[in-house]
Design an enzyme around this catalytic site. Structure first.
Site, PDB file in Angstrom:
ATOM      1  N   TYR A  53       0.820  -1.215   0.000  1.00 36.05           N
ATOM      2  CA  TYR A  53       0.000   0.000   0.000  1.00 36.05           C
ATOM      3  C   TYR A  53       0.853   1.265   0.000  1.00 36.05           C
ATOM      4  CZ  TYR A  53      -4.163  -2.783   0.190  1.00 36.05           C
ATOM      5  OH  TYR A  53      -5.151  -3.670  -0.144  1.00 36.05           O
ATOM      6  N   ARG A  56       1.420   1.741  -3.605  1.00 33.63           N
ATOM      7  CA  ARG A  56       0.220   2.262  -4.267  1.00 33.63           C
ATOM      8  C   ARG A  56       0.060   3.757  -4.021  1.00 33.63           C
ATOM      9  NH1 ARG A  56      -5.231  -0.971  -3.913  1.00 33.63           N
ATOM     10  NH2 ARG A  56      -5.657   0.536  -5.576  1.00 33.63           N
ATOM     11  N   ASN A  89     -13.383   2.682  -5.787  1.00 33.21           N
ATOM     12  CA  ASN A  89     -11.968   3.041  -5.869  1.00 33.21           C
ATOM     13  C   ASN A  89     -11.472   3.604  -4.544  1.00 33.21           C
ATOM     14  OD1 ASN A  89     -12.175   2.320  -8.553  1.00 33.21           O
ATOM     15  ND2 ASN A  89     -12.481   4.418  -9.264  1.00 33.21           N
ATOM     16  N   VAL A  90     -10.207   3.363  -4.248  1.00 34.17           N
ATOM     17  CA  VAL A  90      -9.622   3.853  -2.998  1.00 34.17           C
ATOM     18  C   VAL A  90      -8.738   5.077  -3.229  1.00 34.17           C
ATOM     19  CG1 VAL A  90      -9.739   1.579  -1.903  1.00 34.17           C
ATOM     20  CG2 VAL A  90      -7.649   2.250  -3.127  1.00 34.17           C
ATOM     21  N   ASP A  91      -8.646   5.524  -4.480  1.00 30.79           N
ATOM     22  CA  ASP A  91      -7.819   6.698  -4.783  1.00 30.79           C
ATOM     23  C   ASP A  91      -8.548   7.992  -4.416  1.00 30.79           C
ATOM     24  OD1 ASP A  91      -9.297   7.841  -7.159  1.00 30.79           O
ATOM     25  OD2 ASP A  91      -8.871   5.862  -7.975  1.00 30.79           O
ATOM     26  N   HIS A 106     -14.684   0.957  -0.236  1.00 28.58           N
ATOM     27  CA  HIS A 106     -13.607   0.030   0.136  1.00 28.58           C
ATOM     28  C   HIS A 106     -12.425   0.719   0.801  1.00 28.58           C
ATOM     29  CE1 HIS A 106     -15.429  -2.551  -3.282  1.00 28.58           C
ATOM     30  NE2 HIS A 106     -16.017  -2.796  -2.130  1.00 28.58           N
ATOM     31  N   SER A 174     -17.284  -3.993 -13.556  1.00 31.01           N
ATOM     32  CA  SER A 174     -17.767  -5.182 -14.260  1.00 31.01           C
ATOM     33  C   SER A 174     -18.893  -5.894 -13.527  1.00 31.01           C
ATOM     34  CB  SER A 174     -16.611  -6.163 -14.449  1.00 31.01           C
ATOM     35  OG  SER A 174     -16.170  -6.640 -13.183  1.00 31.01           O
TER      36      SER A 174
END
Length: 233
Positions: A53, A56, A89-91, A106, A174
């Site tokens: 992480y 990331r 998304n976690v951004d 999330h 998706s």
């Protein structure tokens, strides 16, 4: 006035250069997903997960919001409390684009969570090493990300808002993690944006854009205008 929900996934941030699990290159290829994104993996090798992480965050620092992030921020500014912006998304690209009140299902990559007092605080794009909780000064910290095998508290918010939603818009996901087809069937009208055809998913939606979100977002904005005027997309 009716309410709209935009639920986004990896396809929203991919045009900014953020890699996903489905990409064959970049950050993800070096890791086994279950080793770095599951509660079991974290228990077995916490350092490996925390290092992942950290990497990331570095990646996130080096990308910028794209046109779709900016357009969603504009839509949120225009429609205010009548537009729910939800993301898997976690951004922080929606926030950097100026979008307010984003619900991150999330977790949020720039944040850490204290394992002692459960406090949450933002470290931006820095590494976790030598950080301490501003509340209790503990250094027993972890990423504020919901991993596989963990509960996602924000799902309660998602379902509460779905019950108030008339137009459901799914962008760049998706349906592998969340049943967006079922969400579409809960609402009066629905719009789907995906990059590749998926007949099983498409059948739930009223309108479909099979293209990059950068190309689709202005059309979706117009659909929202039309829906707010006469209830159609």
């Amino acid at each position: 006035m009716k309410n709209i929900m935009i639920l986004s996934g990896a396809g929203l941030s991919a045009p900014s250069g953020l890699k996903t699990f489905r990409d064959n290159d970049g950050l993800w290829e070096e890791y086994d997903v279950m080793e770095v994104c599951s509660a079991t993996g974290f228990r077995k090798n916490p350092k490996k997960v925390l290092d992942f992480y950290d990497a990331r965050r570095v990646q996130l620092q080096n990308v910028k919001p794209n046109h779709a992030h900016e357009k969603i921020a504009q839509l949120k500014e225009k429609w205010g409390k009548n537009l729910f912006v939800i993301t898997q998304n976690v951004d922080d690209l929606l926030e950097r684009a100026g979008c307010k009140d984003v619900v991150h299902l999330h977790g949020f990559l720039p944040e850490l969570r204290c394992l002692k007092c459960e406090g949450i605080f933002n470290i931006g794009y820095e590494k976790i090493i030598d950080k301490q909780c501003p509340k209790c000064k503990s250094k027993d910290l972890r990423h504020n990300i919901v991993m596989f095998e963990e509960q996602a508290p924000a799902y309660a918010t998602l379902y509460s808002l779905l019950n108030q939603t008339s137009l459901f818009i799914s962008i760049g996901t998706s349906g592998a993690v969340l049943p967006v087809g079922r969400y579409a069937s809960m609402c009066e009208k629905s719009i789907l944006n995906i990059y590749e055809k998926d007949a099983n998913l498409e059948r739930y939606f009223d309108k479909i854009y099979i293209e990059d979100i950068i190309n689709a977002i202005d059309k979706i904005a117009l659909d929202i205008e039309n829906f707010m005027k006469d209830g159609n997309v």
